[in-house]
Design a protein around this motif. Structure first.
Motif, PDB file in Angstrom:
ATOM      1  N   ILE A 101       0.883  -1.166   0.000  1.00  0.00           N
ATOM      2  CA  ILE A 101       0.000   0.000   0.000  1.00  0.00           C
ATOM      3  C   ILE A 101       0.915   1.209   0.000  1.00  0.00           C
ATOM      4  O   ILE A 101       1.968   1.178   0.627  1.00  0.00           O
ATOM      5  N   ARG A 102       0.520   2.253  -0.700  1.00  0.00           N
ATOM      6  CA  ARG A 102       1.343   3.462  -0.726  1.00  0.00           C
ATOM      7  C   ARG A 102       0.974   4.417   0.405  1.00  0.00           C
ATOM      8  O   ARG A 102      -0.210   4.630   0.676  1.00  0.00           O
ATOM      9  N   GLN A 103       2.001   4.977   1.009  1.00  0.00           N
ATOM     10  CA  GLN A 103       1.783   6.091   1.946  1.00  0.00           C
ATOM     11  C   GLN A 103       2.217   7.340   1.197  1.00  0.00           C
ATOM     12  O   GLN A 103       3.406   7.661   1.127  1.00  0.00           O
ATOM     13  N   GLY A 104       1.247   8.017   0.601  1.00  0.00           N
ATOM     14  CA  GLY A 104       1.554   9.138  -0.288  1.00  0.00           C
ATOM     15  C   GLY A 104       2.315  10.252   0.405  1.00  0.00           C
ATOM     16  O   GLY A 104       3.218  10.841  -0.173  1.00  0.00           O
ATOM     17  N   ARG A 105       1.943  10.529   1.654  1.00  0.00           N
ATOM     18  CA  ARG A 105       2.586  11.645   2.347  1.00  0.00           C
ATOM     19  C   ARG A 105       3.292  11.148   3.601  1.00  0.00           C
ATOM     20  O   ARG A 105       2.785  10.245   4.274  1.00  0.00           O
TER      21      ARG A 105
END
Ligand code: G1P
Length: 306
Positions: A101-105
């Motif tokens: 999963i991406r942690q955008g910030r």
């Protein structure tokens, strides 16, 4: 039984520049195995079957490492390199899934954990911070099987339903680098009243206190077994130390609600996010590596004076 684990790997690894510019710091190797693989193996040894990587677009090499490399496997097969092929395939044993999963910030550890909410759902889970290597080498249980701290924490959670947080005593001058816990029964600042392998109730915890403010020297080491309730608390947690959403702050609320226990480590840790910790871990793993250990020992025994 705890089946899922979250590994937050989105951090940019500024402490390891320039090495970490194009290579994720988690992919740096201890002899020939990336640090992240050691951490995944620790999770699997504790019964985890689903690894959730909370990651960043610049760190695709981690996902690739746990993916099948068909061309490479095919080539090794054609050349009859069966031992290498076996090693490659064992990176992710059958029955283990890796999800990313991406942690955008970059909003902090608490935010990273919250990113995994939908994948975890309504079940307890483990968190492993991949900078920290927990070394349980040589620890065995009464049945002669390897016994890891994470496996003990998972068993304790399953038995009691209480949040488990791995802790260890650190030198007083380093308390400002960690989340610090204070035990309910604590009567001095040395926190020696928690034996290795034992869990006891926590009274409070604080993220990176100043050296004077620290209520003890019992530091959170980077392994947790948590109930899903933590997600609701994280969603309400305001930014804290370092202007980030801190897991420790949500845990402090959780413990007021339903209690939490500190579990004291039996093994040893290496902080692979720091240069010296990484070198220490490399040294230990080289001295254990079946292929190079003898020659490596001879090499370090004969080092010239610097
Ligand atoms: C994190 C946690 C901290 C814990 C530490 C262990 O901090 O927030 O509570 O003591 O990991 O390594 P970080 O090192 O990511 O700043």
């Amino acid at each position: 039984m705890i089946r899922k684990a979250v590994l937050p790997v989105a951090g940019l690894g500024t402490r390891f520049l320039p090495a970490s510019k194009a290579i994720p710091k988690e992919m740096l190797t201890l002899v020939d195995k990336p640090v992240i693989q050691h951490v995944v193996e620790e999770a699997i040894a504790a019964g985890i079957t689903e690894i959730i990587l909370v990651t960043h677009g610049a760190k695709k090499a981690i996902e690739d490492h746990f993916d099948v490399h068909y061309e490479l496997e095919n080539e090794l097969e054609l050349r009859g390199k069966t031992a290498l092929l076996k090693q490659l395939r064992s990176i992710l044993p059958e029955g283990i899934r890796v999800i990313s999963i991406r942690q955008g910030r970059a909003l902090g550890l608490g935010h990273a954990i919250l990113c995994a909410r939908e994948v975890i759902g309504n079940e307890p889970f483990a968190v492993l911070l991949p900078d920290v290597l927990v070394d349980n080498f040589g620890l065995i249980n009464s049945l002669g099987q390897p016994k890891t701290d994470l496996a003990c924490m998972s068993q304790r959670f399953t038995k009691t339903g209480l949040t488990q947080i791995l802790v260890d005593a650190v030198p007083q001058e380093n308390v400002d680098q960690y989340g610090i816990v204070v035990l309910k029964e604590a009567n001095d600042k040395k926190a020696t009243n928690l034996a290795a392998g034992e869990s006891k109730p926590i009274k409070a915890m604080i993220e990176k206190p100043t050296i004077d403010q620290a209520p003890s020297n019992l530091a959170i080491v980077g392994r947790y077994v948590l109930p899903p309730r933590i997600f609701e608390l994280l969603a309400k947690t305001k930014v804290g130390a370092g202007n980030e959403i801190q897991l420790t702050d949500a845990l402090d609320t959780l413990l007021q609600e339903s209690g939490a226990e500190a579990y004291r480590m039996q093994g040893q840790t290496y902080d692979c996010g720091s240069k010296l910790g990484y070198l220490h871990a490399t040294l230990i793993h080289a001295l254990r590596h079946p292929e190079v250990k003898e020659d490596f020992r001879a090499l370090i025994n004969n080092l010239p004076e610097a």
